[in-house]
Design an enzyme around this catalytic site. Sequence first.
Site, PDB file in Angstrom:
ATOM      1  N   THR A 106     -17.528  19.946  -5.181  1.00 19.44           N
ATOM      2  CA  THR A 106     -17.724  19.533  -6.573  1.00 19.44           C
ATOM      3  C   THR A 106     -19.218  19.449  -6.812  1.00 19.44           C
ATOM      4  OG1 THR A 106     -15.710  18.221  -6.521  1.00 19.44           O
ATOM      5  CG2 THR A 106     -17.263  17.754  -8.295  1.00 19.44           C
ATOM      6  N   LYS A 181     -13.352  20.740 -13.945  1.00 24.26           N
ATOM      7  CA  LYS A 181     -13.244  19.568 -13.054  1.00 24.26           C
ATOM      8  C   LYS A 181     -13.974  18.354 -13.654  1.00 24.26           C
ATOM      9  CE  LYS A 181     -13.467  17.224  -8.985  1.00 24.26           C
ATOM     10  NZ  LYS A 181     -12.449  16.786  -8.099  1.00 24.26           N
ATOM     11  N   LYS A 256     -20.135   9.917  -8.557  1.00 26.42           N
ATOM     12  CA  LYS A 256     -20.758  11.242  -8.419  1.00 26.42           C
ATOM     13  C   LYS A 256     -20.309  12.177  -9.538  1.00 26.42           C
ATOM     14  CE  LYS A 256     -20.433  15.500  -5.840  1.00 26.42           C
ATOM     15  NZ  LYS A 256     -19.931  16.257  -4.697  1.00 26.42           N
TER      16      LYS A 256
HETATM   17  P1  NAD Z   1     -17.847  14.878   3.365  1.00 29.37           P
HETATM   18  O1  NAD Z   1     -19.196  14.270   3.206  1.00 29.37           O
HETATM   19  O2  NAD Z   1     -16.824  14.202   4.181  1.00 29.37           O
HETATM   20  O3  NAD Z   1     -18.005  16.376   3.940  1.00 29.37           O
HETATM   21  C1  NAD Z   1     -19.068  17.235   3.637  1.00 29.37           C
HETATM   22  C2  NAD Z   1     -19.479  17.890   4.949  1.00 29.37           C
HETATM   23  O4  NAD Z   1     -20.471  18.879   4.674  1.00 29.37           O
HETATM   24  C3  NAD Z   1     -20.075  16.899   5.950  1.00 29.37           C
HETATM   25  O5  NAD Z   1     -19.352  16.953   7.169  1.00 29.37           O
HETATM   26  C4  NAD Z   1     -21.496  17.397   6.115  1.00 29.37           C
HETATM   27  O6  NAD Z   1     -22.034  17.182   7.405  1.00 29.37           O
HETATM   28  C5  NAD Z   1     -21.350  18.873   5.798  1.00 29.37           C
HETATM   29  N1  NAD Z   1     -22.585  19.558   5.468  1.00 29.37           N
HETATM   30  C6  NAD Z   1     -23.630  19.100   4.712  1.00 29.37           C
HETATM   31  N2  NAD Z   1     -24.579  20.049   4.647  1.00 29.37           N
HETATM   32  C7  NAD Z   1     -24.135  21.103   5.363  1.00 29.37           C
HETATM   33  C8  NAD Z   1     -24.677  22.397   5.664  1.00 29.37           C
HETATM   34  N3  NAD Z   1     -25.863  22.786   5.193  1.00 29.37           N
HETATM   35  N4  NAD Z   1     -23.962  23.219   6.454  1.00 29.37           N
HETATM   36  C9  NAD Z   1     -22.751  22.843   6.936  1.00 29.37           C
HETATM   37  N5  NAD Z   1     -22.196  21.645   6.687  1.00 29.37           N
HETATM   38  C10 NAD Z   1     -22.871  20.793   5.902  1.00 29.37           C
HETATM   39  O7  NAD Z   1     -17.315  15.131   1.879  1.00 29.37           O
HETATM   40  P2  NAD Z   1     -15.790  15.421   1.451  1.00 29.37           P
HETATM   41  O8  NAD Z   1     -15.135  14.147   1.096  1.00 29.37           O
HETATM   42  O9  NAD Z   1     -15.187  16.345   2.439  1.00 29.37           O
HETATM   43  O10 NAD Z   1     -16.063  16.192   0.080  1.00 29.37           O
HETATM   44  C11 NAD Z   1     -16.523  17.529   0.062  1.00 29.37           C
HETATM   45  C12 NAD Z   1     -16.620  17.981  -1.383  1.00 29.37           C
HETATM   46  O11 NAD Z   1     -15.330  17.862  -1.995  1.00 29.37           O
HETATM   47  C13 NAD Z   1     -17.576  17.127  -2.221  1.00 29.37           C
HETATM   48  O12 NAD Z   1     -18.279  17.980  -3.097  1.00 29.37           O
HETATM   49  C14 NAD Z   1     -16.657  16.179  -2.962  1.00 29.37           C
HETATM   50  O13 NAD Z   1     -17.196  15.748  -4.200  1.00 29.37           O
HETATM   51  C15 NAD Z   1     -15.434  17.049  -3.155  1.00 29.37           C
HETATM   52  N6  NAD Z   1     -14.168  16.316  -3.308  1.00 29.37           N
HETATM   53  C16 NAD Z   1     -13.856  15.309  -2.439  1.00 29.37           C
HETATM   54  C17 NAD Z   1     -12.656  14.622  -2.583  1.00 29.37           C
HETATM   55  C18 NAD Z   1     -12.279  13.509  -1.639  1.00 29.37           C
HETATM   56  O14 NAD Z   1     -11.290  12.807  -1.910  1.00 29.37           O
HETATM   57  N7  NAD Z   1     -12.986  13.322  -0.531  1.00 29.37           N
HETATM   58  C19 NAD Z   1     -11.783  14.961  -3.621  1.00 29.37           C
HETATM   59  C20 NAD Z   1     -12.111  16.011  -4.477  1.00 29.37           C
HETATM   60  C21 NAD Z   1     -13.315  16.684  -4.302  1.00 29.37           C
END
Ligand code: NAD
Length: 308
Positions: A106, A181, A256
């Site tokens: 997102t 979204k 966010k």
């Molecule tokens: P998270 O922080 O658990 O996971 C993100 C991952 O990306 C981390 O493990 C981080 O180390 C990795 N990362 C960062 N920079 C990187 C790079 N350059 N190369 C490789 N890996 C890298 O976040 P999440 O909860 O998994 O959410 C991910 C996305 O999904 C976000 O944009 C969030 O807004 C969206 N989202 C999350 C949810 C939820 O319920 N968690 C729901 C809908 C949407």
Amino acid sequence: MTETTPAAPGRIAFLGLGHMGEPMAVNLLKAGFDVVGFDVVPAAVAAATAAGLPCATTAAEAATGAAIVLTMFPSGAILLDAYRGVDTPGLLEVAPPNTLFLDCSTIDVAQAREAAELALAAGHRSADAPVSGGVVGAEAGTLTFMIGADASDMDQITVLLEVMGKKLVHCGEHGAGQAAKICNNMLLGISMIGAAEAFVLGEKLGLSHQALYDVISTASGQCWAVTTNCPVPGPVPTSPANRDYVPGFAGALMAKDLGLALNALENTGVSAQLGPLAAQIYRQFSDEGGAGRDFSGIITEIRKNSGN
Ligand code: NAD
């Protein structure tokens, strides 16, 4: 799945193996796709490896030879840095020509459009496909995907996303998925604050939660914030209010997404009042202890400020 099966897209580099990314990547793997993961955090790589996912040691290694680069990152800035490369060659440089860059994070609409422009200029294809459904949906393969992509790429995108989701909506061209979204989540944030204020007012007026729920859920105030994610315990047994606001959808993520909505409101000149106010309310909620609580926990702040 081998490269000879019609649905096989070739290798998928899955970057960002966090709460959402890891189960999504594992679902692709279980469906037979050729997936190579990568994350900058070693613990995330270790967890994904333990779950059976082959992992590369660098992002470039994962993307080299990939037909699809799928990203699940925290922010658009991280995505743009990864595409361009900071101290090392970026993903756009190392991936073979015509790779599909499919971002499921997102992020800001303007950054999603910039990412697509960069990918196209580098001779690749691009799509944004943010999700709703949370970690539960990621694990169960029941996410909703909102997709911004060229129509000509939708067949390939559908094959992949159908494994990880149960509903796919092609919203339009690049950036349209992110736009949909944040519009949805801005409305969700506003409606949850409204639902919480209504229940606190009901408490002050001596209404039981159940009585007010029975009216709202069948009357014109009906909304998802009440009928599915009801901010008071009791009427909807599965809502986070029944488990002390364990998310669900965390306050930090709502803050966010409303920040992204605020950017879009400012960039487009929309004369909105409730969206910016909701962004401010959830930023404060998140900063003052609500980051890890379900966003419906905003009702506890309203009660506190009402002297309940
Ligand atoms: P998270 O922080 O658990 O996971 C993100 C991952 O990306 C981390 O493990 C981080 O180390 C990795 N990362 C960062 N920079 C990187 C790079 N350059 N190369 C490789 N890996 C890298 O976040 P999440 O909860 O998994 O959410 C991910 C996305 O999904 C976000 O944009 C969030 O807004 C969206 N989202 C999350 C949810 C939820 O319920 N968690 C729901 C809908 C949407």
